[in-house]
Design a protein around this motif. Structure first.
Motif, PDB file in Angstrom:
ATOM      1  N   TRP A 249      30.061  44.462  34.310  1.00 37.49           N
ATOM      2  CA  TRP A 249      31.047  44.763  35.533  1.00 37.49           C
ATOM      3  C   TRP A 249      31.978  43.567  35.358  1.00 37.49           C
ATOM      4  O   TRP A 249      33.044  43.310  35.016  1.00 37.49           O
ATOM      5  N   ARG A 250      31.165  42.350  35.579  1.00 35.18           N
ATOM      6  CA  ARG A 250      32.209  40.857  35.322  1.00 35.18           C
ATOM      7  C   ARG A 250      32.836  40.901  33.964  1.00 35.18           C
ATOM      8  O   ARG A 250      33.570  40.169  33.981  1.00 35.18           O
ATOM      9  N   ASP A 255      39.018  43.991  39.509  1.00 33.19           N
ATOM     10  CA  ASP A 255      39.210  43.771  40.909  1.00 33.19           C
ATOM     11  C   ASP A 255      39.098  44.748  41.851  1.00 33.19           C
ATOM     12  O   ASP A 255      39.034  44.602  43.029  1.00 33.19           O
ATOM     13  N   VAL A 277      27.404  41.582  42.654  1.00 32.75           N
ATOM     14  CA  VAL A 277      28.845  41.663  42.712  1.00 32.75           C
ATOM     15  C   VAL A 277      29.278  41.794  44.290  1.00 32.75           C
ATOM     16  O   VAL A 277      28.734  43.088  44.765  1.00 32.75           O
ATOM     17  N   GLU A 282      34.562  40.557  45.579  1.00 34.50           N
ATOM     18  CA  GLU A 282      34.903  40.639  44.057  1.00 34.50           C
ATOM     19  C   GLU A 282      35.834  41.631  43.422  1.00 34.50           C
ATOM     20  O   GLU A 282      36.500  41.788  42.756  1.00 34.50           O
TER      21      GLU A 282
END
Length: 345
Positions: A249-250, A255, A277, A282
């Motif tokens: 995901w990151r 966002d 997360v 985030e």
């Protein structure tokens, strides 16, 4: 000479009980067969006293008598069966509740709802199978049924054909459910909350494309002309797939995410939290359907509330069409959407 019974000899068949008839009910209740018919078929045009109605119902219960649907259809010139082909797509709690409400409303109007088969890729061919049951009305979920299928159903005696989907079909009444509005509502909400890199979950489950594609298109439409981006996120409905998406995901740099519905939201939120997360710091999360379980999550799930027609409204449309089959087909936009904001966004 004493005869010894032969244990291998077949036993005599048990005597069969005769099927009770309306004449039996009439004799037991002390009324005419016509009165039995009026009472058990809920004929509102004939006034029957309440004591007589009770005697007829008590006699029918005692004898185990139920009216013969086929015979009643012959007398009326049409059946009271409303056929609903079972949808070929996975149904959730919202759709199930809608169908339950519709069945109850049609039952109160003396119709019998029967779910049969599935809506396939060639609904015009499937219509021939549905027509064999001689329904008085057919409610077809999804898309695929064409004018030829509608004609087949009407020639077989169906007085009303109603489609529930994104487009009208020639000859059929239409309840237009354009799911663009669902995605548009979610996309506009996330943009207003300051989110600019928005993912959209697209289920991999077969049959959901008719809903997921317009929802994705709705998000794109809401953000067109802005500085926001939209990333499509294919996702199967299982924990392993959600975990794999959360693990990267990151790296996606998103966002916010619109998760197609609340069930996919719950699946993805659990996986994101296990990856550390933070929601909504985030990533903001918005689902759809406004299920009760979404209110039990922590953080509580923001969602798009879908506004569907009531079962009573749809039952009324079916009944009007059955009573006046020559009337011009009606088309109604019936899907509304509004965001319910909670802590996840």
């Amino acid at each position: 000479m004493v005869q010894i019974p032969n244990p291998s000899a077949p036993a005599s068949p048990a005597p069969t009980r005769s099927v009770p008839t309306s004449a039996d009910v009439a004799r037991l209740a002390g009324v005419s067969r016509a009165t039995v018919s009026y009472v058990l078929n809920n004929a509102g045009a004939v006034r029957i006293s309440e004591p007589t109605r009770r005697r007829v119902h008590e006699a029918a219960r005692e004898l185990g008598y139920v009216p013969h649907a086929a015979a009643r259809s012959l007398r009326a010139g049409h059946s009271r069966m409303v056929l609903m082909p079972a949808p070929a797509f996975p149904v959730g709690p919202l759709y199930s509740q809608f169908i339950s409400d519709l069945q109850g409303a049609l039952g109160r109007l003396d119709y019998t709802v029967v779910q049969y088969g599935t809506v396939g890729l060639h609904d015009d061919e499937a219509a021939r199978t549905w027509a064999e049951l001689r329904p008085v009305a057919v409610l077809v979920p999804g898309s695929g049924l064409g004018p030829r299928g509608v004609e087949v159903l009407k020639r077989s005696g169906a007085r009303a054909v109603v489609t529930l989907g994104p487009e009208s079909v020639e000859g059929a009444h239409a309840l237009l459910m354009d799911h663009d509005v669902v995605g548009h509502s979610a996309g506009a909400h996330l943009f207003d909350r300051g989110r600019r890199r928005i993912g959209v979950v697209v289920p991999r489950e077969p049959g959901l494309e008719a809903f997921s594609a317009p929802r994705l298109a709705g998000v794109r439409a809401a953000l067109r002309g802005t500085d926001a981006t939209v990333t499509e996120l294919p996702l199967a409905h299982d924990e392993g797939a959600a975990a794999r998406l959360a693990a990267r995901w990151r790296g996606l740099g998103l966002d916010a995410v619109f998760t197609y519905n609340d069930e996919y939201a719950m699946l993805l939120m659990r996986a994101l939290k296990e990856e550390g997360v933070r929601i909504p710091e985030e990533v903001a999360v918005v689902g759809a359907d406004n299920l009760m379980l979404g209110r039990l999550l922590r953080p509580r799930l923001s969602t798009v509330h879908l506004e569907l027609p009531s079962g009573r409204e749809l039952a009324g449309l079916v009944d009007r069409a059955v009573r006046d089959p020559a009337a011009a087909p009606e088309a109604h936009k019936v899907l509304g959407a509004s965001v319910v904001r909670r802590e996840s966004s």
